[in-house]
Design an enzyme around this catalytic site. Structure first.
Site, PDB file in Angstrom:
ATOM      1  N   HIS A 243      -1.227   4.304   7.470  1.00 44.53           N
ATOM      2  CA  HIS A 243      -0.553   4.921   6.322  1.00 44.53           C
ATOM      3  C   HIS A 243      -0.254   6.407   6.509  1.00 44.53           C
ATOM      4  CE1 HIS A 243      -2.898   1.433   4.812  1.00 44.53           C
ATOM      5  NE2 HIS A 243      -1.722   1.156   4.275  1.00 44.53           N
TER       6      HIS A 243
ATOM      7  N   ASP B 280      -4.413   7.380   8.045  1.00 41.13           N
ATOM      8  CA  ASP B 280      -5.258   6.435   8.784  1.00 41.13           C
ATOM      9  C   ASP B 280      -4.354   5.761   9.822  1.00 41.13           C
ATOM     10  OD1 ASP B 280      -3.830   4.455   7.416  1.00 41.13           O
ATOM     11  OD2 ASP B 280      -5.456   4.027   5.999  1.00 41.13           O
TER      12      ASP B 280
ATOM     13  N   SER C 104       0.802  -1.232   0.000  1.00 41.39           N
ATOM     14  CA  SER C 104       0.000   0.000   0.000  1.00 41.39           C
ATOM     15  C   SER C 104       0.831   1.277   0.000  1.00 41.39           C
ATOM     16  CB  SER C 104      -0.922   0.014   1.223  1.00 41.39           C
ATOM     17  OG  SER C 104      -0.147  -0.087   2.396  1.00 41.39           O
TER      18      SER C 104
END
Ligand code: NAG
Length: 371
Positions: A348, A345, A45
């Site tokens: 991340h 979040d 990610s």
């Protein structure tokens, strides 16, 4: 000095000055634009611009408030409020104007011009351990390499085999993964802890998979490969929430998990050194570079005031303690100023943190481009 001498001296200095201006400018322009032909990205990610939008997985972020700080506020599937470090790199080396696209995006997948300048094959939730991507049904790293081979074939069909080989010589390859192998897999599920009873044994298992990945890229003609280590994992807000004795009152980084990250980064650097030693004999124009993300993130947390960060141990989305992916959604509250947060979040980084990271990579990128 006599007057005429002085005049001579000053005009000489002026000439040197102008000469230097000319030389300095041309060399800086060249170092930025000349050399990188394409930029190809693999991993999780941290570098996925939205490949997961096109596969069947719950690990997605193509809904608000993700992407809220893009000018059009469109969520792209990037796990952040805006750009990733790899977007900044792609623009800096001159291969893209704004963003590095996702390979699986149908707008790009068959657009050979876009494929030539660069795409990301990365998939949120992926990792080096083959078990890790199966947890959330995302794209394993060997499959990402398979997609790269497919991408190369499409180029060959248009520009021919030889030109594609030449193109790869000046392309930069970038890999960022590893955190999910620890956070989602080894620390969370029992299966790997049963077969790899020490963390060192598991780290060595991951290193073997990294070696295989690098060898696969080298076999495809990659000459410049940059690979990032892992961050201080004990500082991720989610890790603090899950492993702190009192997650609401005590939100310091958890040293145990960060030190596992440091050890892993050491092992990785050692392995890269050994690989480079062999490459120097077998293929001297191939270079593998280590990219440190641990130091810069630890520094952003420790010296947060210098960077203007106020939120350091919770994310901007929702409570900031547990939300990521579908738990950070349009019903979630958002902090008033994401640019004051390191984490968007609970896992991340924000665009601001990704941009700071990019700035710390710049000297290495300049070196890669010029060597
Ligand atoms: C590989 O060769 C380069 C010079 O081409 C040198 O700078 C580097 O130290 C060598 N690496 C290793 C690991 O020996």
């Amino acid at each position: 000095m006599e007057n005429s001498d002085r005049r001579l001296f000053f005009s000489f200095m002026k000439m040197i000055f102008i000469l230097c201006l000319l030389l300095c400018f041309t060399s800086s322009v060249e170092s930025l634009n000349k050399k990188v032909s394409g930029f190809y990205v693999f991993g999780d990610s941290t570098v996925d611009p939205g490949n997961n939008n096109y596969i069947n997985t719950p690990f997605r972020s193509n809904f608000p408030p993700y992407g809220r700080d893009f000018t059009n506020h469109v969520p792209t599937g990037r796990f952040s409020n805006g750009k990733l470090s790899t977007d900044f790199i792609a623009a800096y080396v001159g291969v893209k104007k704004e963003l590095l696209p996702a390979y699986l995006d149908p707008n790009y997948r068959n657009n050979v011009e876009e494929l030539m300048t660069g795409v990301s094959f990365a998939s949120a939730g992926s990792g080096y351990d083959p078990l890790t991507p199966t947890i959330s049904n995302v794209i394993p790293i060997p499959t990402q390499v398979e997609y790269f081979r497919e991408c190369k074939k499409k180029m060959e069909a248009v520009i021919g085999k030889q030109s594609t080989e030449n193109h790869m010589k000046n392309a930069v390859f970038f890999m960022s993964a590893g955190t999910n192998d620890f956070a989602l897999n080894y620390f969370t599920l029992p299966i790997r802890r049963q077969s790899y009873t020490t963390i060192l044994a598991y780290q060595q298992f991951l290193i073997q998979h990294i070696k295989q990945f690098l060898q696969d890229l080298l076999a495809e003609g990659a000459k410049k490969i940059a690979i990032a280590g892992v961050p201080p994992m004990g500082c991720l807000p989610m890790m603090i929430t899950m492993h702190s004795p009192n997650a609401f009152l005590q939100r310091d980084c958890i040293e145990k998990y960060s030190s596992i990250g440091r050890d892993f980064n050491q092992l990785l650097q050692h392995e890269l050194h050994l690989m480079q030693l062999q490459l120097n004999l077998s293929s001297p124009d191939a270079k593998i570079y280590y990219i440190d993300i641990y130091g810069p993130i630890a520094n952003m947390i420790q010296a947060h005031q210098r960077y203007g960060f106020e939120g350091i141990n919770s994310g901007c989305c929702g409570s900031g303690y547990i939300e990521a992916s579908i738990l950070c959604n349009k019903a979630s509250s958002v902090c008033p100023d994401p640019f004051k947060y390191i984490f968007w979040d609970s896992i991340h980084p924000t665009e601001k943190a990704y941009h700071n990271l990019f700035l710390t990579f710049q000297p290495t990128i300049d070196f890669i481009v010029n060597n």
